[in-house]
Design a protein around this motif. Sequence first.
Motif, mmCIF file in Angstrom:
data_model
loop_
_atom_site.group_PDB
_atom_site.id
_atom_site.type_symbol
_atom_site.label_atom_id
_atom_site.label_comp_id
_atom_site.label_asym_id
_atom_site.label_seq_id
_atom_site.Cartn_x
_atom_site.Cartn_y
_atom_site.Cartn_z
ATOM 1 N N ARG A 149 193.003 23.787 39.921
ATOM 2 C CA ARG A 149 193.513 22.548 39.325
ATOM 3 C C ARG A 149 192.582 22.037 38.236
ATOM 4 O O ARG A 149 193.007 21.560 37.208
ATOM 5 N N PHE A 150 191.278 22.112 38.506
ATOM 6 C CA PHE A 150 190.305 21.617 37.536
ATOM 7 C C PHE A 150 189.275 22.707 37.283
ATOM 8 O O PHE A 150 188.217 22.696 37.898
ATOM 9 N N ARG A 152 186.201 24.711 36.059
ATOM 10 C CA ARG A 152 184.939 24.279 35.482
ATOM 11 C C ARG A 152 184.593 25.137 34.274
ATOM 12 O O ARG A 152 184.056 24.660 33.303
ATOM 13 N N ARG A 153 184.895 26.431 34.380
ATOM 14 C CA ARG A 153 184.679 27.312 33.237
ATOM 15 C C ARG A 153 185.898 28.206 33.060
ATOM 16 O O ARG A 153 186.410 28.756 34.036
ATOM 17 N N ALA A 179 185.925 21.105 30.867
ATOM 18 C CA ALA A 179 185.932 22.538 31.182
ATOM 19 C C ALA A 179 185.172 23.294 30.097
ATOM 20 O O ALA A 179 185.500 23.195 28.917
ATOM 21 N N ALA A 180 184.149 24.033 30.500
ATOM 22 C CA ALA A 180 183.407 24.850 29.545
ATOM 23 C C ALA A 180 184.187 26.130 29.268
ATOM 24 O O ALA A 180 185.042 26.526 30.055
ATOM 25 N N VAL A 181 183.903 26.756 28.136
ATOM 26 C CA VAL A 181 184.646 27.954 27.736
ATOM 27 C C VAL A 181 183.664 29.089 27.469
ATOM 28 O O VAL A 181 182.612 28.876 26.869
ATOM 29 N N ILE A 182 183.977 30.256 27.982
ATOM 30 C CA ILE A 182 183.198 31.446 27.642
ATOM 31 C C ILE A 182 184.151 32.460 27.012
ATOM 32 O O ILE A 182 185.188 32.791 27.585
ATOM 33 N N ILE A 183 183.794 32.908 25.827
ATOM 34 C CA ILE A 183 184.638 33.879 25.126
ATOM 35 C C ILE A 183 184.111 35.282 25.415
ATOM 36 O O ILE A 183 182.915 35.542 25.273
ATOM 37 N N ARG A 207 180.735 39.275 36.135
ATOM 38 C CA ARG A 207 179.844 38.124 35.919
ATOM 39 C C ARG A 207 180.275 36.926 36.745
ATOM 40 O O ARG A 207 179.461 36.062 37.067
ATOM 41 N N ALA A 208 181.545 36.861 37.063
ATOM 42 C CA ALA A 208 182.084 35.823 37.971
ATOM 43 C C ALA A 208 181.573 34.433 37.630
ATOM 44 O O ALA A 208 181.183 33.670 38.491
ATOM 45 N N GLU A 209 181.571 34.095 36.359
ATOM 46 C CA GLU A 209 181.067 32.774 35.965
ATOM 47 C C GLU A 209 182.210 31.820 35.608
ATOM 48 O O GLU A 209 181.976 30.656 35.310
ATOM 49 N N CYS A 210 183.450 32.317 35.671
ATOM 50 C CA CYS A 210 184.592 31.475 35.308
ATOM 51 C C CYS A 210 185.501 31.303 36.523
ATOM 52 O O CYS A 210 185.435 32.051 37.485
ATOM 53 N N ASP A 211 186.364 30.279 36.450
ATOM 54 C CA ASP A 211 187.344 30.049 37.514
ATOM 55 C C ASP A 211 188.674 30.697 37.198
ATOM 56 O O ASP A 211 189.496 30.917 38.088
#
Lengths: 508, 87
Positions: A149-150, A152-153, A179-183, A207-211
């Motif tokens: 729902r929310f 974080r990345r 929400a941060a963004v990683i490209i 890397r499992a750094e995003c949701d």
Amino acid sequence: MVKPMSLSTVPPVATPPERNVYTVSRLNREVRLLLENGMPVVWLEGELSNFSAPASGHWYFSLKDREAQVRCAMFRLRNMGVGFTPKAGQHVLVRGRVTMYEARGDYQLIADHMEEAGIGALKREFERLKAKLAAEGLFALERKRALPRFPRRIGVITSPTGAAIRDILHILARRFPPAAVIIYPTPVQGAAAAPAIINALSLANARAECDVLVLARGGGSIEDLWAFNDERLARAIYASALPVVSGVGHEIDFTIADFVADARAPTPSGAAELVVPDRNACLDVLSRTADRLVVAMRREMRMFTSRFEAAALRLKLMHPGARLLQQEQRLDDLEQRLAMGIRRELRALTARFDAAALRLTLTSPEARLAQQRRRLEDLGQRLMGAMRGTLQKDHRRLSEVDARLIRHSPERRVRDLCLAHESLHTRLHHAWSSCLARAEHRLTLAVRSLHAMSPLATLDRGFAIVTRAADGALVTDVASVEVGDEIDARVARGTVRARVTAKHNERG
Amino acid sequence: MASDPQEPDFEQALAELEKLVERLERGDLPLDEALKAFERGVALTRHCQTALKSAQQKVEILLRKSGGQPELQTFTGADTEGPNGER
């Protein structure tokens, strides 16, 4: 309509030797030989038109591109091996030999092989892969993962240059900037695209750094988007531990990636909207929750106050004074029962005495009467004496019981309890009052801090919220009203309706 | 995922807030706990509101530095058309 060569029936006309005059037939024959010997077997791609399949079973058609066309024929024995029915407008690839139809002087291609070319073949391949993966369950709804729902990345797998990433960042910044963004940069077009996208997917998962991951590419032709129809990519999306949202251009309906993704949008912007909530909607939810907090807390305070009052009332009822009254009543009761018992005993004795006296009078011969009367009187005296003694003894017992009861009276204990109760009651009252005062103070502070965050609070300080009367739109810029418009100014405790009579632009 | 103050966990905060409100609305808390729940709720609300209002988008890109491991770098912006005209 290639027919066996027929020799001309017209004999060559005698001409001067310097003029080499051809017959039409001869010309066509020689050109035919030239074509057949001089041109290799060719592969030719073009759009089908003028297709006809007469009863003979042979096919006749033209192949064309934008600027030119050529006649073709495909004989029955050859066209039986073609796995589809050609239609006008279809792109096909044919193999054949160039020759000449001498009867008309048309040159033509005799095709011995035909297949669908370009988009046609791609579409067929698409349908085949789609059916295969669907049968394997890669598109099953029940295996699609829920999006957070929310987030974080948010991981975005796309080209770092281009419209798609720009659109996505724009939407994410507007809707939900927390929400941060990683490209994860990757080419999204060309032969290298599919393996590169698969690589980015597995990198993001490792890397499992995003949701959540967004897989995006701007619009393009079916060939441009072909990387997103790659079977290996479909399997990589399926295997991704992180949920994947696809947002691949909108010029065709779907890609295989769309079907296997956990959610799909028709554009990169659409995908961005899918992965985040709207910030303003969140703020609404928060202020509704804050309202519920305040309402619940107020009710809680009221409830505690009334519970305290009920408890105080119960305590009063258990006061030792009340218990003393009860014990006194019990004492009275005991006394009464004792007195009644003695009275009953006396009545019984008197009755027995009267009965005995009666019997005495009934057995009276005159002579012995006086003597017996004396005896009787004497007996009566003794009886009375005895009775009196008994009665006195009973009275003494009653007095003793009375005295013992009085000695054991709870009065002193009651007095002690009364004192203890008074002091407890006073302490309880003090404690409650100060507790309640502290709680109210804390509630007031908390409510005030909530109030301070409300935009309405600024109204008290002289600010106004201005909306257009016509549509209720918030006026934040002088450009959004025109002279003559009606506006509503929300100020403390109400709203003022006004008409714009002039506008002054501020420069700066 | 590291818990970064820059990236508040709204999911968790809202879930906690919801639970606090429900406990308070059930009305079976001792007064002191009720007040604590209320104050915690106000703090959470305020934290989320501030985070939502003041948040700035943070964008990074994972780039491989000449042969080394890929590293996150601040993303400076998407230029228009890519070198291959990719969209």
